[in-house]
Design a protein around this motif. Structure first.
Motif, PDB file in Angstrom:
ATOM      1  N   MET A 159       0.845  -1.189   0.000  1.00 24.07           N
ATOM      2  CA  MET A 159       0.000   0.000   0.000  1.00 24.07           C
ATOM      3  C   MET A 159       0.883   1.242   0.000  1.00 24.07           C
TER       4      MET A 159
ATOM      5  N   GLU B 250      -3.565   0.772  -3.381  1.00 23.06           N
ATOM      6  CA  GLU B 250      -3.013  -0.583  -3.393  1.00 23.06           C
ATOM      7  C   GLU B 250      -3.132  -1.127  -4.810  1.00 23.06           C
ATOM      8  N   GLN B 251      -1.981  -1.341  -5.445  1.00 27.56           N
ATOM      9  CA  GLN B 251      -1.943  -1.772  -6.845  1.00 27.56           C
ATOM     10  C   GLN B 251      -2.794  -0.849  -7.722  1.00 27.56           C
TER      11      GLN B 251
ATOM     12  N   ARG C  68      -7.960   2.797  -1.872  1.00 30.07           N
ATOM     13  CA  ARG C  68      -8.426   1.987  -0.746  1.00 30.07           C
ATOM     14  C   ARG C  68      -8.966   2.830   0.411  1.00 30.07           C
TER      15      ARG C  68
ATOM     16  N   SER D 146      -7.434  -0.255   6.143  1.00 28.77           N
ATOM     17  CA  SER D 146      -6.734   0.700   5.279  1.00 28.77           C
ATOM     18  C   SER D 146      -6.638   2.064   5.942  1.00 28.77           C
TER      19      SER D 146
END
Length: 375
Positions: free
Chosen positions: A1, A57-58, A62, A118
């Motif tokens: 993250m 995240e990727q 989030r 998160s």
């Protein structure tokens, strides 16, 4: 993250942002915040530079905390001017600071957007990011209980209480049903106020955001700007903001116009959430006795009752609302200050202030107009 400050909401999509929202709070919607940016109502020149703190995240959003880099403390409604003055005298930099808030809107609601895991990571990463950016600290205003719980679990955050005045609708059938809950003297006073406005030949008409013409929006903005002009100030919002918002979220907007004959003389602009009417902006171009109370309070109550809205937030401050049935309502903000001496001094102050706020909120209930057992 990964974590970063976004200088514009344009860096993420409306769908991804709005997917984080836990409810239909209109002030948190992508359309509202992006309209502030695109209209020039916020930006470097205004001292409200967007700096939204987000977790990715990727490449997927989030968690988020809408926020701004501030070079002053205006338009926040949680007042820290004395803290800034003390820092100036002690040669401690206070600006820039980072503010998690809805610009110019003292409305409580979610501030931490996303799932709890998160958001915890987002908050844990914030202090180091503040230091890298040279911010003196972080301030998160008008939080909801979920945000309060997450912030209370983090070290170093100071909690501050405030007090506003909100009206609650337990399910009144009509305005008379509300009046019947009041003491006789207060009931007569309110009737007299409303009769004074009617005697001036003033009528009221509600329109949703999509029903207003640009000419009517011009009138709304002129009234809004005049409210600041009479105090020798410039308005926070630009004219373009109202048109952008009407285009993007018309169903969330309600405007009541006060007319004398066919001539509009005043307006009140409101937004609507799931069960709340938020009275935001008011203005008039002609003065009439009790017009402000009728346009901003009684008309709002009428609307909330007619549409089954359980809560009416008519704006910050205003002890005069108590005698009109608006109950003291505690608000909360959170503050993280990098300078240890400042943090300790502010912490001591907030403990003393909290006791005063709690005492006032209890005392203020004595001014409510309800018959015993009704409030």
């Amino acid at each position: 993250m990964s974590f970063s400050f976004l200088s514009s909401l344009a860096a993420v999509s409306a769908a991804d942002w709005d997917a984080l929202l836990p409810d239909n709070n209109p002030f948190l919607r992508y359309a509202f915040l992006r309209s502030l940016e695109e209209s020039g109502s916020v930006g470097a020149e205004s001292g409200w530079q967007p700096a939204h703190w987000v977790a990715l995240e990727q490449g997927q959003l989030r968690a988020a905390l809408p926020g701004y880099q501030k070079s002053h403390s205006w338009g926040e409604y949680v007042f820290d001017h004395s803290w800034a003055d003390a820092c100036y005298r002690a040669n401690i930099p206070y600006y820039p600071k980072w503010l998690g808030a809805i610009p110019f809107s003292p409305v409580s609601g979610p501030r931490l957007l996303g799932d709890a895991t998160s958001l915890t990571a987002l908050l844990e990463a914030l202090p180091e990011a503040l230091a890298r950016q040279g911010f003196s600290g972080a301030h998160i205003n008008f939080t909801d209980p979920h945000s309060d719980a997450l912030l209370a679990a983090q070290p170093g955050w100071l909690s501050r209480l405030g007090c506003q005045y909100h009206w609650h609708n337990p399910g009144y059938r009509d305005f008379q049903d509300f009046l019947d809950t009041l003491m006789s003297r207060k009931r007569k006073q309110i009737r007299k106020e409303r009769e004074q406005v009617a005697a001036n030949g003033i009528s009221f008409h509600w329109l949703s955001g999509g029903e207003l013409s640009e000419v009517q929006w011009d009138f709304v903005y002129t009234c809004y700007a005049n409210t600041y002009a009479v105090r020798g100030q410039l308005p926070y919002l630009t004219r373009d903001f109202f048109s952008l918002l009407a285009e993007r979220m018309p169903g969330a907007i309600q405007v009541v116009f006060a007319q004398r004959g066919t001539q509009p003389v005043a307006m009140a602009f409101s937004l609507i959430g799931d069960d709340t009417l938020y009275g935001r902006y008011w203005g008039c171009l002609a003065e009439f006795d009790r017009l402000h109370f009728e346009t901003c309070f009684w008309q709002g109550m009428d609307y909330a009752i007619a549409h089954g809205l359980r809560h009416f937030d008519a704006g910050a401050q205003g002890e005069h609302k108590l005698v009109r049935g608006f109950e003291p309502t505690l608000t909360r903000s959170w503050h993280w200050l990098r300078h240890e001496g400042l943090r300790a001094a502010v912490g001591d102050f907030l403990q003393q202030e909290q006791a005063g706020v709690l005492a006032w909120a209890e005392e203020a209930r004595d001014a409510l107009p309800y018959r015993r057992g009704q409030a």
